[in-house]
Design an enzyme around this catalytic site. Structure first.
Site, PDB file in Angstrom:
ATOM      1  N   HIS A  45      -9.416  47.902  23.470  1.00  0.00           N
ATOM      2  CA  HIS A  45      -8.934  49.208  23.912  1.00  0.00           C
ATOM      3  C   HIS A  45      -8.754  49.257  25.434  1.00  0.00           C
ATOM      4  CE1 HIS A  45      -8.342  53.501  23.331  1.00  0.00           C
ATOM      5  NE2 HIS A  45      -9.285  53.799  24.199  1.00  0.00           N
ATOM      6  N   SER A  79      -5.320  55.985  26.177  1.00  0.00           N
ATOM      7  CA  SER A  79      -6.238  56.522  25.194  1.00  0.00           C
ATOM      8  C   SER A  79      -5.966  58.018  24.975  1.00  0.00           C
ATOM      9  CB  SER A  79      -7.678  56.251  25.634  1.00  0.00           C
ATOM     10  OG  SER A  79      -8.583  56.484  24.588  1.00  0.00           O
ATOM     11  N   GLU A 105      -8.159  46.751  17.988  1.00  0.00           N
ATOM     12  CA  GLU A 105      -8.585  48.154  18.143  1.00  0.00           C
ATOM     13  C   GLU A 105      -8.655  48.932  16.836  1.00  0.00           C
ATOM     14  OE1 GLU A 105      -7.129  50.605  21.264  1.00  0.00           O
ATOM     15  OE2 GLU A 105      -5.905  48.991  22.083  1.00  0.00           O
TER      16      GLU A 105
END
Length: 294
Positions: free
Chosen positions: A267, A143, A237
């Site tokens: 995610h 991320s 996502e």
């Protein structure tokens, strides 16, 4: 089709997201909730963490008996939440699969410490590892940590420093301008992340004028000369295009890149303990970081 474990995890994430939105949690409240939610992964891990300090940055040292070098892992959390504690299971599992010692820095977070504080901490730890280990570590992150890993690569390249042999990024956040089409077309499919949450993280981390800078949004960088990349993203996502566009840009600029899409997944699904998809990801990513796969 996702496994039952993944389906249950997706439902839990939907519940947590709805609660956070209903309560209108602040960034600091989200940080506390993220730490509290780490209990599931902590209970599942047998990774032993040894606290250490590298160039003034507190770190967890994981998998200390590994033989194949070091893995510097940068945790996700929108540059505002997360810690070595929240990502110990995932980072330790990947390091073990690569037969590398994991190093997980507690880099500074926004809004107290906006860009470039986290990048400076990552660079300090990386330089320390190069000096103590005698060779660059492999690099990974998820991320925002994936975006930070890419920003670190750009900084190292531009300063003429030794680069990691390989980098793996999981659901990387590469565009803080939130320009990907998947922000809209997957909004109803993503059980975890939303454009509104990402916008709040971006506002805390960088000014509007900084968000197109390559060290903030690596998608806007020239990627020429970067090491081989392994990119993973879930098909559901809102950040799907951040990964897909990074892969296409890397290939166009001469960087060896592999994109793995987890069909029906969300995610950073790799962080779900004991899910078969997560365990398969550990083997796949570990083999790449160890240099035994392309």
């Amino acid at each position: 089709m996702p496994s039952p474990v993944m389906e249950a995890a997706a439902e839990l994430l939907r519940h947590r997201r709805a609660r956070a939105e209903a309560l209108q949690l602040t960034l600091l409240q989200r940080r506390a909730a993220f730490e509290a939610n780490a209990e599931l992964s902590l209970a599942a891990t047998d990774v032993e963490a040894e606290p250490t300090v590298l160039s003034g940055v507190a770190c967890d040292r994981l998998n200390g008996t590994a033989k194949e070098g070091t893995l510097l892992y940068l945790h996700g959390g929108g540059y505002c939440v997360g810690s070595p504690r929240t990502h110990r299971e995932l980072a330790g599992r990947l390091a073990r699969s690569a037969n590398r010692v994991g190093v997980l820095p507690d880099y500074r977070l926004a809004p107290e410490h906006p860009f470039p504080a986290g990048l400076e901490d990552a660079l300090a730890v990386y330089r320390s590892l190069c000096e103590t280990e005698g060779e660059p570590p492999a690099l990974a992150g998820d991320s925002a940590g994936g975006g930070l890993a890419l920003a670190l690569l750009l900084r190292l390249r531009d300063e003429g420093r030794p680069l990691p042999p390989r980098v793996a990024v999981l659901s990387p956040w590469t565009d803080l301008t939130l320009g990907g089409a998947s922000m809209q077309d997957r909004a109803g499919r993503d059980p975890y992340m939303s454009k509104a949450a990402l916008a709040a993280f971006a506002e805390a981390y960088a000014t509007v004028g900084d968000r197109e800078r390559p060290l903030v949004s690596p998608l806007h960088a020239d990627l020429t000369g970067l090491p081989p990349m392994w990119i993973e993203v879930g098909s559901e996502e809102v950040l799907f295009d951040d990964a897909a566009r990074l892969h296409d840009k890397a290939l166009a600029e001469g960087v060896r890149s592999t994109l793995f899409v987890g069909e029906g997944l969300f995610h950073v699904w790799q962080a779900v303990p004991e899910a078969p998809e997560a365990l398969a990801a550990s083997d796949r990513i570990g083999a790449f970081l160890a240099g035994s796969s392309t």
